[in-house]
Scaffold this motif. Structure first.
Motif, PDB file in Angstrom:
ATOM      1  N   CYS A  29       0.841  -1.199   0.000  1.00  0.00           N
ATOM      2  CA  CYS A  29       0.000   0.000   0.000  1.00  0.00           C
ATOM      3  C   CYS A  29       0.875   1.247   0.000  1.00  0.00           C
ATOM      4  N   CYS A  30       1.993   1.198   0.702  1.00  0.00           N
ATOM      5  CA  CYS A  30       2.959   2.302   0.676  1.00  0.00           C
ATOM      6  C   CYS A  30       4.285   1.768   1.213  1.00  0.00           C
ATOM      7  N   ALA A  31       5.369   2.395   0.850  1.00  0.00           N
ATOM      8  CA  ALA A  31       6.681   1.901   1.252  1.00  0.00           C
ATOM      9  C   ALA A  31       6.914   1.924   2.767  1.00  0.00           C
ATOM     10  N   PRO A  32       6.510   2.963   3.490  1.00  0.00           N
ATOM     11  CA  PRO A  32       6.798   2.965   4.927  1.00  0.00           C
ATOM     12  C   PRO A  32       6.235   1.769   5.686  1.00  0.00           C
ATOM     13  N   CYS A  33       5.033   1.347   5.353  1.00  0.00           N
ATOM     14  CA  CYS A  33       4.439   0.259   6.129  1.00  0.00           C
ATOM     15  C   CYS A  33       4.880  -1.123   5.651  1.00  0.00           C
ATOM     16  N   SER A  34       5.482  -1.213   4.495  1.00  0.00           N
ATOM     17  CA  SER A  34       5.883  -2.532   4.011  1.00  0.00           C
ATOM     18  C   SER A  34       7.378  -2.642   3.721  1.00  0.00           C
ATOM     19  N   SER A  35       8.144  -1.640   4.096  1.00  0.00           N
ATOM     20  CA  SER A  35       9.573  -1.645   3.770  1.00  0.00           C
ATOM     21  C   SER A  35      10.318  -2.795   4.437  1.00  0.00           C
ATOM     22  N   TYR A  36       9.981  -3.115   5.681  1.00  0.00           N
ATOM     23  CA  TYR A  36      10.660  -4.231   6.344  1.00  0.00           C
ATOM     24  C   TYR A  36      10.372  -5.546   5.617  1.00  0.00           C
ATOM     25  N   VAL A  37       9.114  -5.746   5.267  1.00  0.00           N
ATOM     26  CA  VAL A  37       8.722  -6.981   4.573  1.00  0.00           C
ATOM     27  C   VAL A  37       9.477  -7.101   3.250  1.00  0.00           C
ATOM     28  N   MET A  38       9.533  -5.986   2.492  1.00  0.00           N
ATOM     29  CA  MET A  38      10.236  -6.008   1.208  1.00  0.00           C
ATOM     30  C   MET A  38      11.728  -6.275   1.404  1.00  0.00           C
ATOM     31  N   GLU A  39      12.320  -5.629   2.392  1.00  0.00           N
ATOM     32  CA  GLU A  39      13.744  -5.819   2.672  1.00  0.00           C
ATOM     33  C   GLU A  39      14.031  -7.272   3.045  1.00  0.00           C
ATOM     34  N   TYR A  40      13.229  -7.832   3.914  1.00  0.00           N
ATOM     35  CA  TYR A  40      13.426  -9.210   4.376  1.00  0.00           C
ATOM     36  C   TYR A  40      13.242 -10.216   3.242  1.00  0.00           C
ATOM     37  N   LEU A  41      12.125 -10.099   2.534  1.00  0.00           N
ATOM     38  CA  LEU A  41      11.826 -11.083   1.485  1.00  0.00           C
ATOM     39  C   LEU A  41      12.740 -10.969   0.272  1.00  0.00           C
ATOM     40  N   SER A  42      13.316  -9.790   0.044  1.00  0.00           N
ATOM     41  CA  SER A  42      14.192  -9.612  -1.122  1.00  0.00           C
ATOM     42  C   SER A  42      15.468 -10.449  -1.020  1.00  0.00           C
ATOM     43  N   GLN A  43      15.776 -10.928   0.173  1.00  0.00           N
ATOM     44  CA  GLN A  43      16.915 -11.831   0.333  1.00  0.00           C
ATOM     45  C   GLN A  43      16.644 -13.191  -0.318  1.00  0.00           C
ATOM     46  N   TYR A  44      15.378 -13.554  -0.408  1.00  0.00           N
ATOM     47  CA  TYR A  44      14.988 -14.895  -0.840  1.00  0.00           C
ATOM     48  C   TYR A  44      14.192 -14.928  -2.131  1.00  0.00           C
ATOM     49  N   PHE A  45      13.627 -13.781  -2.532  1.00  0.00           N
ATOM     50  CA  PHE A  45      12.762 -13.718  -3.708  1.00  0.00           C
ATOM     51  C   PHE A  45      13.118 -12.504  -4.560  1.00  0.00           C
ATOM     52  N   ASP A  46      12.901 -12.618  -5.867  1.00  0.00           N
ATOM     53  CA  ASP A  46      12.922 -11.461  -6.753  1.00  0.00           C
ATOM     54  C   ASP A  46      11.513 -10.883  -6.706  1.00  0.00           C
ATOM     55  N   ILE A  47      11.380  -9.706  -6.117  1.00  0.00           N
ATOM     56  CA  ILE A  47      10.064  -9.153  -5.817  1.00  0.00           C
ATOM     57  C   ILE A  47       9.586  -8.203  -6.911  1.00  0.00           C
ATOM     58  N   THR A  48       8.334  -8.368  -7.270  1.00  0.00           N
ATOM     59  CA  THR A  48       7.626  -7.410  -8.112  1.00  0.00           C
ATOM     60  C   THR A  48       6.537  -6.801  -7.244  1.00  0.00           C
ATOM     61  N   LEU A  49       6.553  -5.469  -7.138  1.00  0.00           N
ATOM     62  CA  LEU A  49       5.554  -4.787  -6.313  1.00  0.00           C
ATOM     63  C   LEU A  49       4.320  -4.432  -7.122  1.00  0.00           C
ATOM     64  N   THR A  50       3.199  -4.536  -6.477  1.00  0.00           N
ATOM     65  CA  THR A  50       1.954  -4.054  -7.050  1.00  0.00           C
ATOM     66  C   THR A  50       1.266  -3.216  -5.986  1.00  0.00           C
TER      67      THR A  50
END
Length: 75
Positions: A29-50
């Motif tokens: 929904c916005c970077a501030p509330c999901s930045s930790y999740v994106m940072e953590y998961l990017s170690q294991y997945f190639d992430i595409t944001l929607t």
């Protein structure tokens, strides 16, 4: 009542990945509330944001959310 520990479930998924790094479509929904999740998961997945911008959101807020996600996704 048995509560589901989603972190433990995720740990099992990550453990089974081995050397692969699959793609993951992630809603943000916005970077501030999901930045930790994106940072953590990017170690294991190639992430595409929607993202979904709701009609009731003021234009100023929509621009800020879009910019925040864009800045993070460039990293």
């Amino acid at each position: 009542m048995n509560k589901i520990n989603y972190q433990k479930q995720l740990d099992k998924v990550i453990e089974n990945l081995g050397e692969t790094k699959p793609t993951l479509l992630l809603h943000s929904c916005c970077a501030p509330c999901s930045s930790y999740v994106m940072e953590y998961l990017s170690q294991y997945f190639d992430i595409t944001l929607t993202t979904t911008i709701q009609i009731s959101t003021p234009k100023k807020s929509m621009k800020k959310e879009s910019t925040n996600n864009s800045v993070w996704s460039v990293k």
